[in-house]
Design an enzyme around this catalytic site. Structure first.
Site, PDB file in Angstrom:
ATOM      1  N   CYS A   1       5.882   3.656 -15.265  1.00 33.34           N
ATOM      2  CA  CYS A   1       6.772   2.855 -14.170  1.00 33.34           C
ATOM      3  C   CYS A   1       6.118   2.648 -12.864  1.00 33.34           C
ATOM      4  O   CYS A   1       6.625   2.007 -12.102  1.00 33.34           O
ATOM      5  CB  CYS A   1       7.941   3.935 -13.852  1.00 33.34           C
ATOM      6  SG  CYS A   1       9.053   4.050 -15.271  1.00 33.34           S
TER       7      CYS A   1
ATOM      8  N   ASN B   1      17.149   2.120 -15.118  1.00 30.98           N
ATOM      9  CA  ASN B   1      15.752   2.037 -14.970  1.00 30.98           C
ATOM     10  C   ASN B   1      15.007   1.267 -15.902  1.00 30.98           C
ATOM     11  O   ASN B   1      15.054   1.671 -17.159  1.00 30.98           O
ATOM     12  CB  ASN B   1      15.298   3.814 -15.324  1.00 30.98           C
ATOM     13  CG  ASN B   1      13.895   4.037 -15.085  1.00 30.98           C
ATOM     14  OD1 ASN B   1      12.975   2.793 -14.852  1.00 30.98           O
ATOM     15  ND2 ASN B   1      13.403   5.367 -14.939  1.00 30.98           N
TER      16      ASN B   1
ATOM     17  N   HIS C   1      10.888   2.364  -6.792  1.00 30.65           N
ATOM     18  CA  HIS C   1      11.265   2.386  -8.248  1.00 30.65           C
ATOM     19  C   HIS C   1      12.530   2.739  -8.631  1.00 30.65           C
ATOM     20  O   HIS C   1      12.905   3.672  -8.038  1.00 30.65           O
ATOM     21  CB  HIS C   1      10.092   3.040  -8.946  1.00 30.65           C
ATOM     22  CG  HIS C   1      10.420   3.283 -10.242  1.00 30.65           C
ATOM     23  ND1 HIS C   1      10.851   2.505 -11.288  1.00 30.65           N
ATOM     24  CD2 HIS C   1      10.540   4.690 -11.310  1.00 30.65           C
ATOM     25  CE1 HIS C   1      11.154   3.028 -12.523  1.00 30.65           C
ATOM     26  NE2 HIS C   1      11.175   4.315 -12.314  1.00 30.65           N
TER      27      HIS C   1
END
Length: 344
Positions: free
Chosen positions: A108, A280, A250
């Site tokens: 990520c 996500n 993020h």
């Protein structure tokens, strides 16, 4: 400098009410724990390279005409194959010829790592204009019985152009802070499939090919590492937290985002969040959030923007930039939906 961004998400939204009944969750439970209302799934036959192609194609169609793309960098934790990398196939599919192309596997944190790599390649004089894509299809890696990951992750891709420019211009990439801690490598992992598992001589377990995450421990690391990285970077560029126009973390889950923003000292109204609609999306989450914010008129030329991310490895990183204010910025599209363009 950053020249522009575009985003792409596949299919129709999968709302919380459509999650598997045997997970025993409802909309209120998911929103309370994650802040997520829906996510997108790529569907049968659609892989990371397909999403990356869609996002990149839309960006390149509206990019400044002068100059070509000299290199391609793809940040992903879900490559089309373990070998080879997905970036060369993406470059060929985009018609970019024999330009260098490589994958970055920082999970990520991949897009922030990719920005730093592209910035270094451009400032060194090696290349003039680089296509950076963050793309992940987590739905192909999720255990159908694992509701903790299933409610959180979605599929998507975001693309950006990093090019040479003049100091002080809108779009300038000012500084980076990157880090890793390999002692926590097993906190976010896909146990099977790689050389380590193959070298063990043991048969693969039934769940070894699925994504695994130790959520509680990861939460603590994510908040600590992103907070520390942001503080380090703000000191480096000389910004007070109150001077940050837009904070783009993020999009992991709402609780992490709120905790980091509060600890760094950035007011909620200056935080860019869109995970409520897409979940996500891994390495795609920051460019998707940027494209969405630009489409909504939340970003203006010269804005001070702070990015931060945390991912498996463990990896983390932050970037400070001034928003480019490109003439046209793509919002998120859907493979089954209508394309939207927001004039600037």
């Amino acid at each position: 400098m950053l020249q522009g961004v575009a985003g792409w998400v596949p299919g129709e939204p999968v709302g919380n009410e459509r999650l598997p009944a045997d997970w025993g969750v409802d909309d209120a439970w998911v929103r309370r724990r994650t802040g997520i209302g829906s996510r997108h799934r790529a569907g049968e036959g659609v892989a990371t390279g397909d999403l990356a192609f869609e996002a990149a194609s839309r960006l390149l169609a509206r990019a400044p005409a002068a100059g070509g793309v000299d290199a391609v960098v793809l940040a992903t934790a879900t490559p089309d194959h373990l070998c080879p990398g997905t970036a060369p196939a993406l470059a060929a599919r985009l018609g970019l010829g024999t330009v260098p192309a490589l994958d970055i596997a920082a999970v990520c944190s991949g897009f922030v790592y990719g920005l730093a790599v592209c910035h270094g390649l451009v400032t060194s004089g090696l290349y003039e204009r680089i296509l950076l894509v963050g793309a992940d299809v987590y739905s192909t890696w999720l255990d159908p019985a694992d509701r903790s990951a299933g409610v959180v992750f979605g599929d998507g891709a975001g693309a950006a152009l990093v090019a040479a420019g003049r100091r002080g211009d809108p779009g300038e990439l000012l500084a980076f802070d990157l880090g890793s801690d390999g002692t926590g490598y097993d906190l976010i992992t896909v146990p099977g499939g790689g050389a380590r598992a193959r070298a063990s001589g043991k048969p693969a377990g039934p769940g070894d090919g699925y994504f695994r995450m130790q959520g509680g421990t990861v939460y603590q690391h994510a908040v600590e590492r992103m907070t520390g990285s942001c503080r380090t970077l703000l000191d480096r560029v000389g910004w007070d937290p109150a001077e940050v126009d837009r904070f783009v973390p993020h999009q992991a889950n709402a609780r992490i985002l709120r905790a980091v923003a509060e600890r760094v000292g950035i007011a909620p109204q200056r935080c860019v969040t869109h995970l409520e609609r897409v979940g996500n999306t891994g390495a795609a989450s920051i460019p998707l959030a940027l494209a969405d914010a630009a489409d909504g008129g939340l970003l203006h030329a010269g804005d001070r923007v702070l990015l931060t991310a945390f991912g498996g490895g463990l990896t983390w990183g932050s970037a400070a930039l001034r928003w480019p204010g490109t003439p046209r910025t793509m919002c998120m599209d859907s493979m089954e939906g209508t394309q939207h363009v927001a004039p600037r």
